[in-house]
Design a protein around this motif. Structure first.
Motif, PDB file in Angstrom:
ATOM      1  N   ALA A  44      71.716  39.256  73.940  1.00  0.00           N
ATOM      2  CA  ALA A  44      72.315  40.332  74.731  1.00  0.00           C
ATOM      3  C   ALA A  44      71.648  40.446  76.099  1.00  0.00           C
ATOM      4  O   ALA A  44      72.319  40.699  77.115  1.00  0.00           O
ATOM      5  CB  ALA A  44      72.204  41.659  73.975  1.00  0.00           C
ATOM      6  N   HIS A  98      79.734  40.990  77.003  1.00  0.00           N
ATOM      7  CA  HIS A  98      78.445  41.675  76.894  1.00  0.00           C
ATOM      8  C   HIS A  98      78.562  42.917  76.013  1.00  0.00           C
ATOM      9  O   HIS A  98      77.692  43.174  75.159  1.00  0.00           O
ATOM     10  CB  HIS A  98      77.960  42.057  78.297  1.00  0.00           C
ATOM     11  N   ARG A  99      79.612  43.678  76.179  1.00  0.00           N
ATOM     12  CA  ARG A  99      79.791  44.888  75.374  1.00  0.00           C
ATOM     13  C   ARG A  99      80.045  44.561  73.903  1.00  0.00           C
ATOM     14  O   ARG A  99      79.508  45.219  73.005  1.00  0.00           O
ATOM     15  CB  ARG A  99      80.935  45.734  75.929  1.00  0.00           C
ATOM     16  N   GLY A 158      76.902  43.565  72.271  1.00  0.00           N
ATOM     17  CA  GLY A 158      76.107  44.743  71.967  1.00  0.00           C
ATOM     18  C   GLY A 158      76.529  45.395  70.656  1.00  0.00           C
ATOM     19  O   GLY A 158      75.676  45.866  69.886  1.00  0.00           O
ATOM     20  N   GLN A 161      70.379  52.291  73.163  1.00  0.00           N
ATOM     21  CA  GLN A 161      70.555  51.215  74.137  1.00  0.00           C
ATOM     22  C   GLN A 161      72.011  51.125  74.596  1.00  0.00           C
ATOM     23  O   GLN A 161      72.288  50.913  75.785  1.00  0.00           O
ATOM     24  CB  GLN A 161      70.093  49.899  73.517  1.00  0.00           C
ATOM     25  N   GLY A 162      72.948  51.284  73.679  1.00  0.00           N
ATOM     26  CA  GLY A 162      74.359  51.240  74.054  1.00  0.00           C
ATOM     27  C   GLY A 162      74.748  52.393  74.966  1.00  0.00           C
ATOM     28  O   GLY A 162      75.465  52.197  75.964  1.00  0.00           O
ATOM     29  N   GLY A 204      73.401  51.833  78.410  1.00  0.00           N
ATOM     30  CA  GLY A 204      74.163  50.842  79.163  1.00  0.00           C
ATOM     31  C   GLY A 204      75.336  51.465  79.903  1.00  0.00           C
ATOM     32  O   GLY A 204      75.592  51.150  81.075  1.00  0.00           O
ATOM     33  N   HIS A 215      67.515  50.345  81.168  1.00  0.00           N
ATOM     34  CA  HIS A 215      68.336  49.594  80.207  1.00  0.00           C
ATOM     35  C   HIS A 215      67.625  48.325  79.761  1.00  0.00           C
ATOM     36  O   HIS A 215      67.560  48.028  78.559  1.00  0.00           O
ATOM     37  CB  HIS A 215      69.677  49.269  80.873  1.00  0.00           C
ATOM     38  N   ALA A 269      65.696  47.449  76.035  1.00  0.00           N
ATOM     39  CA  ALA A 269      66.035  46.209  75.319  1.00  0.00           C
ATOM     40  C   ALA A 269      64.785  45.390  75.028  1.00  0.00           C
ATOM     41  O   ALA A 269      64.646  44.805  73.941  1.00  0.00           O
ATOM     42  CB  ALA A 269      67.031  45.389  76.142  1.00  0.00           C
TER      43      ALA A 269
END
Length: 403
Positions: A76, A145-146, A149, A187-188, A191, A219, A223
């Motif tokens: 990620a 990327h999403r 995640g 983390q989500g 973002g 962010h 991670a």
């Protein structure tokens, strides 16, 4: 006659009339005097107090799961770096946990998505000539990327629930797993909070729209914490600790390794400010910055503290200093470790750390001199994770054996 009693002692048993009674009647002569001990007396021994039982170690499957999760987080981070380098992060202008998992399929859906993008600053200032085909590319980069995640989130939460139900997690491990699952959810949300900063209208600014470097650093930092915690816990469960003699030199080596790891983490985190401000494009020379060792605009902003986080020149200068300091610390750590007898696996960790450190410095200098080409810059960002991984491996090798 003699009669047996508790304790292994034979005692005289007088018969009626004062004589010892035998099997055929009274025996002539006096009864035996005193005691005849045939075996030592046995005393009941008090059992030692039971030590509190240690919690059962989780099975190896838990350690392998955490290593797999750390690999997913690394993926990620790398994908997020490529998304940033291709300027794709602002292509999706809203966030839905489930709804956005289905990408546009028809021409009408793509055109509607493109119209939403056209209402935001990145299109108005930077991409006014963008076609729908070009938009699809950056949209799919951010979409990948999403979705990755979400895969990372499921990789943590679903196995954690399974292991919890099976009873494979000790009480301390349950707390660790809950923290990791909470961190991946945070983390989500972080973002999206970062992306929102790049979608805001700034009427008085004509700069290229970009996300806040502060939110980008937060962010990336979260991670890296998630990655480091997962990797450290997985290694601790799978690699048996070495029973090293606790000498003064070993203590200093352990402290040196901890400090070097912290420096490597800080250097990787400073890379977020370099990426957020496009600071890799301001001075593309090495070792000097332009014609000077210390550029004139190093402290151009006021107050001075702003330069550390908002001045591209200062941000690049700081990243250079941190990178050089990291490779110097790794080199000194390697040389110091040569004076101490270490197990073969620990020696491999030290040597790997040194090799990856010099590779990472080479990638960084090449990225700078070549004006930040995307493949090389992405490799440099991946190298920071590799370097941090080697440092964590060494820390795991040098950890104390619990008593």
């Amino acid at each position: 006659m003699l009669r047996a009693v508790r304790g292994g002692v034979w005692l005289p048993l007088p018969a009626r009339g004062g004589a010892a009674q035998g099997p055929a009647g009274p025996a002539p002569g006096p009864a035996p005097q005193g005691r005849l001990r045939l075996s030592p007396r046995r005393h009941l021994q008090r059992s030692p107090p039971q030590q509190p039982s240690q919690p059962a170690a989780p099975p190896p499957a838990v350690g392998r799961w955490l290593l797999a999760c750390s690999g997913a987080v690394a993926g990620a981070v790398v994908l997020g770096g490529v998304t940033r380098l291709t300027e794709s992060g602002l292509s999706m202008v809203d966030w839905h946990l489930v709804k956005e998992m289905k990408p546009p399929r028809t021409q009408q859906e793509w055109e509607a998505e493109f119209r939403k993008y056209q209402q935001f600053p990145e299109f108005k200032i930077l991409n006014r000539d963008m076609t729908l085909t070009e938009f699809k590319f950056i949209w799919y980069m951010e979409y990948s990327h999403r979705m990755w995640g979400r895969v990372v989130g499921l990789a943590y939460i679903v196995p954690a629930a399974y292991f919890w139900r099976k009873g494979w997690l000790s009480r301390p491990m349950k707390g660790c797993v809950l923290t990791l699952c909470g961190l991946v959810c945070f983390q989500g949300l972080l973002g999206w909070y970062m992306v929102k900063s790049g979608l805001e209208e700034k009427p008085d600014s004509y700069d290229i729209p970009r996300v806040s470097q502060y939110r980008l650093a937060a962010h990336l930092g979260s991670a890296l914490v998630l990655y480091s915690a997962s990797l450290w816990t997985g290694l601790s469960l799978l690699l048996p600790p070495h029973k090293l003699p606790e000498s003064h030199q070993l203590l200093r080596l352990r402290q040196f390794a901890h400090g070097t790891t912290a420096l490597i983490f800080l250097t990787a985190l400073s890379g977020a400010f370099v990426a957020g401000l496009d600071a890799g494009l301001v001075y593309n020379s090495f070792p000097k910055m332009g014609e000077r060792w210390i550029p004139d605009d190093l402290f151009a902003f006021s107050p001075m503290l702003r330069n550390i986080f908002e001045n591209p020149t200062t941000v690049q200068f700081d990243h250079r200093i941190l990178g050089i300091s990291s490779v110097t610390a790794v080199t000194a750590l390697y040389l110091f470790s040569r004076k101490i007898p270490l197990p073969r696996r620990t020696r491999m960790a030290v040597t790997s750390l040194l090799a990856v450190a010099y590779m990472q410095v080479g990638l960084g200098i090449s990225t700078l001199l070549l004006y930040v080409p995307t493949p090389l810059a992405a490799t440099h960002q991946s190298g920071s994770l590799a370097l941090l991984s080697m440092a964590l491996w060494l820390m795991s090798e040098l950890r104390r054996v619990p008593k």
